[in-house]
Design a protein around this motif. Structure first.
Motif, PDB file in Angstrom:
ATOM      1  N   VAL A 241       0.865  -1.177   0.000  1.00  0.00           N
ATOM      2  CA  VAL A 241       0.000   0.000   0.000  1.00  0.00           C
ATOM      3  C   VAL A 241       0.903   1.229   0.000  1.00  0.00           C
ATOM      4  O   VAL A 241       1.684   1.432   0.941  1.00  0.00           O
ATOM      5  N   TYR A 242       0.808   2.036  -1.040  1.00  0.00           N
ATOM      6  CA  TYR A 242       1.617   3.248  -1.159  1.00  0.00           C
ATOM      7  C   TYR A 242       0.846   4.441  -0.591  1.00  0.00           C
ATOM      8  O   TYR A 242      -0.084   4.956  -1.225  1.00  0.00           O
ATOM      9  N   ALA A 243       1.221   4.863   0.604  1.00  0.00           N
ATOM     10  CA  ALA A 243       0.652   6.081   1.197  1.00  0.00           C
ATOM     11  C   ALA A 243       1.651   7.204   0.951  1.00  0.00           C
ATOM     12  O   ALA A 243       2.259   7.755   1.878  1.00  0.00           O
ATOM     13  N   THR A 244       1.851   7.513  -0.313  1.00  0.00           N
ATOM     14  CA  THR A 244       2.947   8.390  -0.739  1.00  0.00           C
ATOM     15  C   THR A 244       2.459   9.742  -1.255  1.00  0.00           C
ATOM     16  O   THR A 244       3.143  10.407  -2.028  1.00  0.00           O
ATOM     17  N   GLY A 245       1.284  10.137  -0.829  1.00  0.00           N
ATOM     18  CA  GLY A 245       0.820  11.481  -1.136  1.00  0.00           C
ATOM     19  C   GLY A 245       0.228  11.636  -2.521  1.00  0.00           C
ATOM     20  O   GLY A 245      -0.031  10.652  -3.228  1.00  0.00           O
ATOM     21  N   PHE A 246       0.050  12.892  -2.896  1.00  0.00           N
ATOM     22  CA  PHE A 246      -0.643  13.217  -4.132  1.00  0.00           C
ATOM     23  C   PHE A 246       0.109  14.298  -4.902  1.00  0.00           C
ATOM     24  O   PHE A 246       0.819  15.113  -4.318  1.00  0.00           O
ATOM     25  N   ARG A 247      -0.068  14.290  -6.203  1.00  0.00           N
ATOM     26  CA  ARG A 247       0.499  15.335  -7.046  1.00  0.00           C
ATOM     27  C   ARG A 247      -0.484  16.497  -7.118  1.00  0.00           C
ATOM     28  O   ARG A 247      -1.694  16.302  -7.089  1.00  0.00           O
ATOM     29  N   ILE A 248       0.061  17.701  -7.214  1.00  0.00           N
ATOM     30  CA  ILE A 248      -0.785  18.895  -7.357  1.00  0.00           C
ATOM     31  C   ILE A 248      -1.018  19.104  -8.849  1.00  0.00           C
ATOM     32  O   ILE A 248      -0.127  19.544  -9.574  1.00  0.00           O
ATOM     33  N   THR A 249      -2.191  18.745  -9.321  1.00  0.00           N
ATOM     34  CA  THR A 249      -2.484  18.838 -10.748  1.00  0.00           C
ATOM     35  C   THR A 249      -3.869  19.414 -10.982  1.00  0.00           C
ATOM     36  O   THR A 249      -4.805  19.151 -10.212  1.00  0.00           O
ATOM     37  N   PHE A 250      -3.993  20.185 -12.047  1.00  0.00           N
ATOM     38  CA  PHE A 250      -5.265  20.735 -12.498  1.00  0.00           C
ATOM     39  C   PHE A 250      -5.363  20.482 -14.002  1.00  0.00           C
ATOM     40  O   PHE A 250      -5.066  21.360 -14.818  1.00  0.00           O
ATOM     41  N   PRO A 251      -5.777  19.286 -14.404  1.00  0.00           N
ATOM     42  CA  PRO A 251      -5.706  18.903 -15.820  1.00  0.00           C
ATOM     43  C   PRO A 251      -6.654  19.676 -16.728  1.00  0.00           C
ATOM     44  O   PRO A 251      -6.492  19.640 -17.948  1.00  0.00           O
ATOM     45  N   GLN A 256      -0.348  28.119 -16.773  1.00  0.00           N
ATOM     46  CA  GLN A 256       0.029  29.524 -16.836  1.00  0.00           C
ATOM     47  C   GLN A 256      -1.057  30.420 -16.250  1.00  0.00           C
ATOM     48  O   GLN A 256      -0.772  31.501 -15.723  1.00  0.00           O
ATOM     49  N   HIS A 257      -2.306  29.981 -16.334  1.00  0.00           N
ATOM     50  CA  HIS A 257      -3.396  30.764 -15.757  1.00  0.00           C
ATOM     51  C   HIS A 257      -3.342  30.773 -14.230  1.00  0.00           C
ATOM     52  O   HIS A 257      -3.907  31.657 -13.589  1.00  0.00           O
ATOM     53  N   LEU A 258      -2.660  29.776 -13.665  1.00  0.00           N
ATOM     54  CA  LEU A 258      -2.567  29.654 -12.208  1.00  0.00           C
ATOM     55  C   LEU A 258      -1.255  30.219 -11.663  1.00  0.00           C
ATOM     56  O   LEU A 258      -0.937  30.020 -10.491  1.00  0.00           O
ATOM     57  N   ASN A 259      -0.503  30.912 -12.529  1.00  0.00           N
ATOM     58  CA  ASN A 259       0.787  31.481 -12.107  1.00  0.00           C
ATOM     59  C   ASN A 259       1.678  30.390 -11.519  1.00  0.00           C
ATOM     60  O   ASN A 259       2.243  30.533 -10.436  1.00  0.00           O
ATOM     61  N   TRP A 260       1.836  29.297 -12.267  1.00  0.00           N
ATOM     62  CA  TRP A 260       2.537  28.098 -11.774  1.00  0.00           C
ATOM     63  C   TRP A 260       4.016  28.397 -11.557  1.00  0.00           C
ATOM     64  O   TRP A 260       4.711  28.869 -12.440  1.00  0.00           O
ATOM     65  N   ARG A 261       4.501  28.142 -10.325  1.00  0.00           N
ATOM     66  CA  ARG A 261       5.906  28.334  -9.974  1.00  0.00           C
ATOM     67  C   ARG A 261       6.309  27.237  -8.991  1.00  0.00           C
ATOM     68  O   ARG A 261       5.577  26.920  -8.050  1.00  0.00           O
ATOM     69  N   HIS A 262       7.483  26.657  -9.207  1.00  0.00           N
ATOM     70  CA  HIS A 262       8.072  25.728  -8.230  1.00  0.00           C
ATOM     71  C   HIS A 262       7.095  24.604  -7.861  1.00  0.00           C
ATOM     72  O   HIS A 262       6.839  24.333  -6.686  1.00  0.00           O
ATOM     73  N   ASP A 263       6.522  23.966  -8.878  1.00  0.00           N
ATOM     74  CA  ASP A 263       5.683  22.776  -8.720  1.00  0.00           C
ATOM     75  C   ASP A 263       4.314  23.037  -8.115  1.00  0.00           C
ATOM     76  O   ASP A 263       3.630  22.104  -7.684  1.00  0.00           O
ATOM     77  N   ARG A 264       3.901  24.298  -8.074  1.00  0.00           N
ATOM     78  CA  ARG A 264       2.577  24.587  -7.521  1.00  0.00           C
ATOM     79  C   ARG A 264       2.113  25.962  -8.002  1.00  0.00           C
ATOM     80  O   ARG A 264       2.926  26.780  -8.429  1.00  0.00           O
ATOM     81  N   PRO A 265       0.814  26.265  -7.911  1.00  0.00           N
ATOM     82  CA  PRO A 265       0.344  27.607  -8.222  1.00  0.00           C
ATOM     83  C   PRO A 265       0.903  28.616  -7.210  1.00  0.00           C
ATOM     84  O   PRO A 265       0.888  28.363  -6.000  1.00  0.00           O
ATOM     85  N   ASP A 266       1.402  29.733  -7.697  1.00  0.00           N
ATOM     86  CA  ASP A 266       1.948  30.776  -6.837  1.00  0.00           C
ATOM     87  C   ASP A 266       0.874  31.847  -6.679  1.00  0.00           C
ATOM     88  O   ASP A 266       0.741  32.753  -7.501  1.00  0.00           O
ATOM     89  N   LEU A 267       0.082  31.734  -5.626  1.00  0.00           N
ATOM     90  CA  LEU A 267      -1.079  32.584  -5.412  1.00  0.00           C
ATOM     91  C   LEU A 267      -0.993  33.293  -4.063  1.00  0.00           C
ATOM     92  O   LEU A 267      -0.436  32.749  -3.103  1.00  0.00           O
ATOM     93  N   GLN A 340       7.619  17.325  -1.348  1.00  0.00           N
ATOM     94  CA  GLN A 340       6.346  17.481  -2.055  1.00  0.00           C
ATOM     95  C   GLN A 340       5.212  17.655  -1.070  1.00  0.00           C
ATOM     96  O   GLN A 340       4.259  18.400  -1.317  1.00  0.00           O
ATOM     97  N   ARG A 341       5.325  16.981   0.046  1.00  0.00           N
ATOM     98  CA  ARG A 341       4.262  16.975   1.041  1.00  0.00           C
ATOM     99  C   ARG A 341       4.020  18.357   1.651  1.00  0.00           C
ATOM    100  O   ARG A 341       2.914  18.657   2.118  1.00  0.00           O
ATOM    101  N   HIS A 342       5.036  19.222   1.630  1.00  0.00           N
ATOM    102  CA  HIS A 342       4.930  20.509   2.317  1.00  0.00           C
ATOM    103  C   HIS A 342       4.844  21.700   1.373  1.00  0.00           C
ATOM    104  O   HIS A 342       5.003  22.842   1.803  1.00  0.00           O
ATOM    105  N   LEU A 343       4.557  21.446   0.100  1.00  0.00           N
ATOM    106  CA  LEU A 343       4.463  22.546  -0.858  1.00  0.00           C
ATOM    107  C   LEU A 343       3.324  23.501  -0.523  1.00  0.00           C
ATOM    108  O   LEU A 343       3.392  24.693  -0.821  1.00  0.00           O
ATOM    109  N   LEU A 344       2.272  22.981   0.108  1.00  0.00           N
ATOM    110  CA  LEU A 344       1.100  23.796   0.411  1.00  0.00           C
ATOM    111  C   LEU A 344       0.897  23.972   1.911  1.00  0.00           C
ATOM    112  O   LEU A 344      -0.176  24.414   2.348  1.00  0.00           O
ATOM    113  N   GLU A 345       1.906  23.656   2.697  1.00  0.00           N
ATOM    114  CA  GLU A 345       1.768  23.686   4.158  1.00  0.00           C
ATOM    115  C   GLU A 345       1.584  25.112   4.671  1.00  0.00           C
ATOM    116  O   GLU A 345       2.254  26.050   4.235  1.00  0.00           O
TER     117      GLU A 345
END
Length: 363
Positions: A241-251, A256-267, A340-345
């Motif tokens: 069982v991989y409890a290895t988190g999630f990717r931040i994606t908006f398919p 570019q509309h989300l001001n994407w910087r450093h693997d996440r939206p820069d808001l 990756q786990r703390h990109l949105l902390e």
């Protein structure tokens, strides 16, 4: 809740958004004049076709603004280990009941809250449970002296107890209540308390102490019907069982509309685009607490901003300049480990107070 606030008539069940595209500028009066001050702004009608939204089946609709609130814990992050595993491998996102673990030799990969919860459940149903973690973490009990641990932490924050003293008080209380993780065979933490998302679990150390969970380091190789670990040990397995988190994606929207910087939206506040006044993301945070109260304040702030924007008010102009400026420290002085786990902390207490302060600007 949905009945009380009349949400059912606003919700379309069984529909999905396939694509969100920008087709026109919006709120041009404020966007173009945010640096000139309220007195120089011209009132401009809001375009009704700022965003084109394509739904399932090809239906196209147009909106003046878009609020994205689809969550960020949905796209599983699968680790790229070499080799192949012949048994059952699943992500924690797909784990529902312990039936798939019963009587099996199970490896749980990942030391977060989900990984610890699943390891504890596996210890009660599987034949053998191994728990693989890459680093040491600080573990907090769910209750301390009969009270939820987060309520006690909230009290220290409300009293403005400095960080060093909160660390000392919490470390001493946890050591007395459940012991140190490295006394149970887990790695010793390589960071200070609160520098990672807290692991709140009263049972994982209990089952480690009884041998029902066997600690393991990181996986080195998937080897057919088993796994080889970085310390050279090997174990035959039936389930991973991989409890290895999630990717931040908006398919459904271009990054570019989300001001994407450093693997996440820069808001601004992880909610507001710095220059586009018609796009918002609600819930894009990983707090060291519960989420829903913070999301409610986020939604209130978006609503107040849109209302002020429609009135072409001075408050809206000031807020536009604020969100286009430097990003505030959402950790309140804490330096979270790089992962990756703390990109949105966010540190929940100071983040909540900042949201309240921003709301008061529209009074």
């Amino acid at each position: 809740y949905a009945r009380h606030f009349g949400l059912y008539e606003r919700i379309e069940f069984g529909r999905s958004v396939e694509r969100v595209e920008k087709v026109a500028p919006t709120w041009a009066s404020l966007s173009d004049s945010r640096d000139r001050g309220a007195e120089s702004r011209r009132h401009v009608e809001t375009p009704k076709t700022a965003w084109q939204v394509t739904l399932d089946g090809g239906e196209v609709r147009h909106y003046a603004g878009v609020v994205i609130a689809n969550g960020h814990n949905w796209d599983p992050n699968w680790p790229a280990y070499p080799g192949k595993f012949a048994g059952l491998a699943l992500h924690s996102a797909h784990y529902k009941t312990p039936d798939v673990l019963r009587g099996k030799r199970v490896l749980v990969v990942g030391g977060g809250n989900s990984g610890c919860d699943i390891a504890v459940e596996s210890a009660q149903h599987a034949a053998v449970t191994f728990h693989s973690v890459r680093r040491g973490y600080h573990y907090l009990p769910k209750f301390l002296r009969g009270q939820p641990i987060d309520q006690l932490g909230e009290r220290l924050l409300r009293w403005r107890v400095p960080l060093w003293l909160r660390r000392a008080i919490t470390s001493y209380a946890v050591k007395i209540a459940i012991g140190r993780p490295h006394d149970f065979g887990l790695p010793k933490p390589d960071h200070k308390l609160f520098e990672t998302h807290p692991i709140i679990n009263s049972q994982v150390l209990y089952y480690l102490g009884h041998g029902s969970i066997r600690p393991k380091p990181d996986v080195a190789l998937l080897d057919g019907d088993g796994v080889r670990f970085v310390d050279g040990s090997q174990e035959p397995l039936d389930v991973i069982v991989y409890a290895t988190g999630f990717r931040i994606t908006f398919p459904f929207i271009d990054g570019q509309h989300l001001n994407w910087r450093h693997d996440r939206p820069d808001l601004f506040m992880n909610v507001f685009h710095p220059t586009d006044d018609s796009l918002f993301v609600v819930g894009l945070i990983q707090p060291d607490s519960g989420q829903w109260g913070l999301v409610d304040y986020q939604a209130q702030l978006v609503t107040r901003f849109l209302s002020a924007l429609a009135q072409d008010s001075q408050q809206a102009g000031r807020f536009c300049r604020l969100k286009a400026g430097p990003r505030p420290d959402l950790g309140d002085g804490l330096r979270y480990i790089h992962s990756q786990r703390h990109l949105l902390e966010v540190e929940h207490f100071s983040y909540r107070e900042r949201l309240k302060q921003l709301l008061r600007q529209f009074d």
